[in-house]
Motif scaffolding. Structure first.
Motif, PDB file in Angstrom:
ATOM      1  N   UNK A 139       0.821  -1.212   0.000  1.00  0.00           N
ATOM      2  CA  UNK A 139       0.000   0.000   0.000  1.00  0.00           C
ATOM      3  C   UNK A 139       0.856   1.263   0.000  1.00  0.00           C
ATOM      4  N   UNK A 140       2.066   1.165   0.554  1.00  0.00           N
ATOM      5  CA  UNK A 140       2.940   2.328   0.651  1.00  0.00           C
ATOM      6  C   UNK A 140       3.748   2.563  -0.624  1.00  0.00           C
ATOM      7  N   UNK A 141       3.641   1.652  -1.582  1.00  0.00           N
ATOM      8  CA  UNK A 141       4.393   1.767  -2.831  1.00  0.00           C
ATOM      9  C   UNK A 141       3.558   2.340  -3.967  1.00  0.00           C
ATOM     10  N   UNK A 142       2.261   2.508  -3.748  1.00  0.00           N
ATOM     11  CA  UNK A 142       1.369   3.010  -4.795  1.00  0.00           C
ATOM     12  C   UNK A 142       1.494   4.528  -4.883  1.00  0.00           C
ATOM     13  N   UNK A 143       1.508   5.022  -6.104  1.00  0.00           N
ATOM     14  CA  UNK A 143       1.607   6.456  -6.335  1.00  0.00           C
ATOM     15  C   UNK A 143       0.462   6.927  -7.227  1.00  0.00           C
ATOM     16  N   UNK A 144      -0.080   8.119  -6.907  1.00  0.00           N
ATOM     17  CA  UNK A 144      -1.181   8.710  -7.662  1.00  0.00           C
ATOM     18  C   UNK A 144      -0.720  10.035  -8.251  1.00  0.00           C
ATOM     19  N   UNK A 145      -0.917  10.219  -9.548  1.00  0.00           N
ATOM     20  CA  UNK A 145      -0.540  11.451 -10.225  1.00  0.00           C
ATOM     21  C   UNK A 145      -1.789  12.282 -10.471  1.00  0.00           C
ATOM     22  N   UNK A 146      -1.824  13.463  -9.893  1.00  0.00           N
ATOM     23  CA  UNK A 146      -2.968  14.354 -10.012  1.00  0.00           C
ATOM     24  C   UNK A 146      -2.953  15.338  -8.868  1.00  0.00           C
ATOM     25  N   UNK A 147      -3.876  16.281  -8.887  1.00  0.00           N
ATOM     26  CA  UNK A 147      -3.945  17.261  -7.806  1.00  0.00           C
ATOM     27  C   UNK A 147      -4.338  16.602  -6.495  1.00  0.00           C
ATOM     28  N   UNK A 148      -5.130  15.531  -6.573  1.00  0.00           N
ATOM     29  CA  UNK A 148      -5.549  14.775  -5.391  1.00  0.00           C
ATOM     30  C   UNK A 148      -5.298  13.298  -5.664  1.00  0.00           C
ATOM     31  N   UNK A 149      -5.093  12.531  -4.607  1.00  0.00           N
ATOM     32  CA  UNK A 149      -4.854  11.098  -4.784  1.00  0.00           C
ATOM     33  C   UNK A 149      -6.051  10.418  -5.432  1.00  0.00           C
ATOM     34  N   UNK A 150      -7.248  10.927  -5.164  1.00  0.00           N
ATOM     35  CA  UNK A 150      -8.459  10.312  -5.726  1.00  0.00           C
ATOM     36  C   UNK A 150      -8.623  10.587  -7.224  1.00  0.00           C
ATOM     37  N   UNK A 151      -7.915  11.584  -7.751  1.00  0.00           N
ATOM     38  CA  UNK A 151      -8.170  12.034  -9.123  1.00  0.00           C
ATOM     39  C   UNK A 151      -8.056  10.928 -10.166  1.00  0.00           C
ATOM     40  N   UNK A 152      -7.007  10.085 -10.152  1.00  0.00           N
ATOM     41  CA  UNK A 152      -6.952   9.025 -11.162  1.00  0.00           C
ATOM     42  C   UNK A 152      -8.075   8.003 -11.024  1.00  0.00           C
ATOM     43  N   UNK A 153      -8.517   7.770  -9.794  1.00  0.00           N
ATOM     44  CA  UNK A 153      -9.601   6.806  -9.584  1.00  0.00           C
ATOM     45  C   UNK A 153     -10.901   7.349 -10.167  1.00  0.00           C
ATOM     46  N   UNK A 154     -11.168   8.621  -9.897  1.00  0.00           N
ATOM     47  CA  UNK A 154     -12.367   9.263 -10.447  1.00  0.00           C
ATOM     48  C   UNK A 154     -12.313   9.284 -11.973  1.00  0.00           C
ATOM     49  N   UNK A 155     -11.150   9.656 -12.521  1.00  0.00           N
ATOM     50  CA  UNK A 155     -11.000   9.709 -13.981  1.00  0.00           C
ATOM     51  C   UNK A 155     -11.201   8.338 -14.597  1.00  0.00           C
ATOM     52  N   UNK A 156     -10.642   7.304 -13.960  1.00  0.00           N
ATOM     53  CA  UNK A 156     -10.800   5.955 -14.478  1.00  0.00           C
ATOM     54  C   UNK A 156     -12.230   5.471 -14.417  1.00  0.00           C
ATOM     55  N   UNK A 157     -12.907   5.743 -13.299  1.00  0.00           N
ATOM     56  CA  UNK A 157     -14.298   5.319 -13.156  1.00  0.00           C
ATOM     57  C   UNK A 157     -15.188   6.028 -14.170  1.00  0.00           C
ATOM     58  N   UNK A 158     -14.924   7.309 -14.397  1.00  0.00           N
ATOM     59  CA  UNK A 158     -15.711   8.041 -15.389  1.00  0.00           C
ATOM     60  C   UNK A 158     -15.476   7.502 -16.797  1.00  0.00           C
ATOM     61  N   UNK A 159     -14.236   7.145 -17.090  1.00  0.00           N
ATOM     62  CA  UNK A 159     -13.942   6.566 -18.409  1.00  0.00           C
ATOM     63  C   UNK A 159     -14.663   5.242 -18.591  1.00  0.00           C
ATOM     64  N   UNK A 160     -14.707   4.436 -17.538  1.00  0.00           N
ATOM     65  CA  UNK A 160     -15.430   3.164 -17.602  1.00  0.00           C
ATOM     66  C   UNK A 160     -16.920   3.406 -17.827  1.00  0.00           C
ATOM     67  N   UNK A 161     -17.484   4.359 -17.099  1.00  0.00           N
ATOM     68  CA  UNK A 161     -18.906   4.656 -17.272  1.00  0.00           C
ATOM     69  C   UNK A 161     -19.207   5.208 -18.664  1.00  0.00           C
ATOM     70  N   UNK A 162     -18.213   5.874 -19.257  1.00  0.00           N
ATOM     71  CA  UNK A 162     -18.384   6.400 -20.617  1.00  0.00           C
ATOM     72  C   UNK A 162     -18.074   5.351 -21.678  1.00  0.00           C
ATOM     73  N   UNK A 163     -17.754   4.133 -21.247  1.00  0.00           N
ATOM     74  CA  UNK A 163     -17.469   3.006 -22.138  1.00  0.00           C
ATOM     75  C   UNK A 163     -16.284   3.278 -23.053  1.00  0.00           C
ATOM     76  N   UNK A 164     -15.276   3.942 -22.481  1.00  0.00           N
ATOM     77  CA  UNK A 164     -14.053   4.178 -23.235  1.00  0.00           C
ATOM     78  C   UNK A 164     -13.235   2.887 -23.301  1.00  0.00           C
ATOM     79  N   UNK A 165     -12.372   2.727 -24.283  1.00  0.00           N
ATOM     80  CA  UNK A 165     -11.582   1.492 -24.388  1.00  0.00           C
ATOM     81  C   UNK A 165     -10.629   1.305 -23.210  1.00  0.00           C
ATOM     82  N   UNK A 166     -10.430   0.061 -22.847  1.00  0.00           N
ATOM     83  CA  UNK A 166      -9.372  -0.324 -21.921  1.00  0.00           C
ATOM     84  C   UNK A 166      -8.300  -0.993 -22.771  1.00  0.00           C
ATOM     85  N   UNK A 167      -7.102  -0.433 -22.791  1.00  0.00           N
ATOM     86  CA  UNK A 167      -6.040  -0.909 -23.680  1.00  0.00           C
ATOM     87  C   UNK A 167      -4.868  -1.402 -22.840  1.00  0.00           C
TER      88      UNK A 167
END
Length: 245
Positions: free
Chosen positions: A73-101
């Motif tokens: 858990x201490x080795x994970x890194x998040x790039x964004x203004x907030x740690x939650x930002x990549x999670x939110x962006x990823x979830x929104x992309x999934x809801x928008x049915x964007x490709x997973x590559x």
């Protein structure tokens, strides 16, 4: 052992969930009562070891679950203004049915087939002529080929095995490509940590949300697990149990 990418072999990815998409979505892919009980007990134990307050914590929890190591858990890194930002962006992309590559087949096999309608594809197998002509690795060439086709823009870009794929993706972002989110956990003793560091720096410079880790560890199973957690967050947002800011 070498992988289809020609680079250091990762840990084995979890098997793909081939259950009928019409079945009720279940966390961790479990479908039977016994499987759900095991999954729930496993995650309960993880939550005793990892905070359970934010969306970023859910990614940290999944990293511990995927590796069996509470220290991960201490080795994970998040790039964004907030740690939650990549999670939110990823979830929104999934809801928008964007490709997973994904970079290779092993990572693609670990992506759950339920809880989303995103097309899932792998990079490997593309760009063979470029690899042969230039001498670059097949995974790097495949990323560049898909990028040339515009596949990575607004996509969930996942690298679980090949450091050179992560480096190629960083080059693409530097040249203007904008994935919705990057999940990158390439594994190994050569270029793995360095490739993730470069990807973090480039993603931060160009405003691309990213989830990576530090150190030599990582692999296909981890990348698939973290991507699946983005799917789970999207599913929870869909049914109202999670609010995306």
């Amino acid at each position: 052992m070498t992988t289809e990418s020609g680079e250091t072999a990762p840990d084995e990815a979890s098997g793909a969930d081939d259950a009928d998409d019409t079945e009720e979505y279940a966390d961790l892919g479990a479908t039977t009562a016994d499987a759900m009980a095991i999954a729930e007990t496993s995650m309960d134990r993880v939550r005793e070891l990892v905070p359970d307050e934010t969306l970023a914590d859910r990614i940290r929890q999944k990293s511990v679950h995927a590796t069996g190591d509470p220290e991960f858990q201490h080795l994970v890194r998040f790039t964004g203004e907030r740690a939650d930002e990549p999670v939110v962006a990823g979830a929104r992309a999934v809801r928008a049915e964007r490709p997973i590559v994904t970079d290779i087949t092993m990572v693609k096999a670990g992506i759950t087939g339920r809880g989303h309608d995103c097309p899932v594809r792998k990079a490997i197998g593309n760009g063979s002529e470029l690899a042969e002509r230039t001498g670059m690795t097949r995974t790097a060439a495949s990323v560049l080929e898909l990028d040339r086709e515009g596949v990575y823009d607004d996509a969930v870009a996942v690298v679980g095995n090949a450091p050179t794929a992560a480096l190629a993706l960083a080059d693409c972002i530097e040249d203007g490509t904008r994935p919705a989110v990057v999940v990158a956990t390439p594994v190994g003793f050569v270029k793995a940590a360095e490739s993730r560091q470069r990807l973090r720096e480039v993603a931060a410079s160009h405003g691309v949300p990213a989830i990576t880790n530090v150190g030599r560890r990582g692999g296909s199973g981890l990348a698939a697990g973290l991507t699946n957690e983005l799917v789970h967050v999207a599913s929870d947002a869909r049914d109202g149990t999670v609010q995306l800011p």
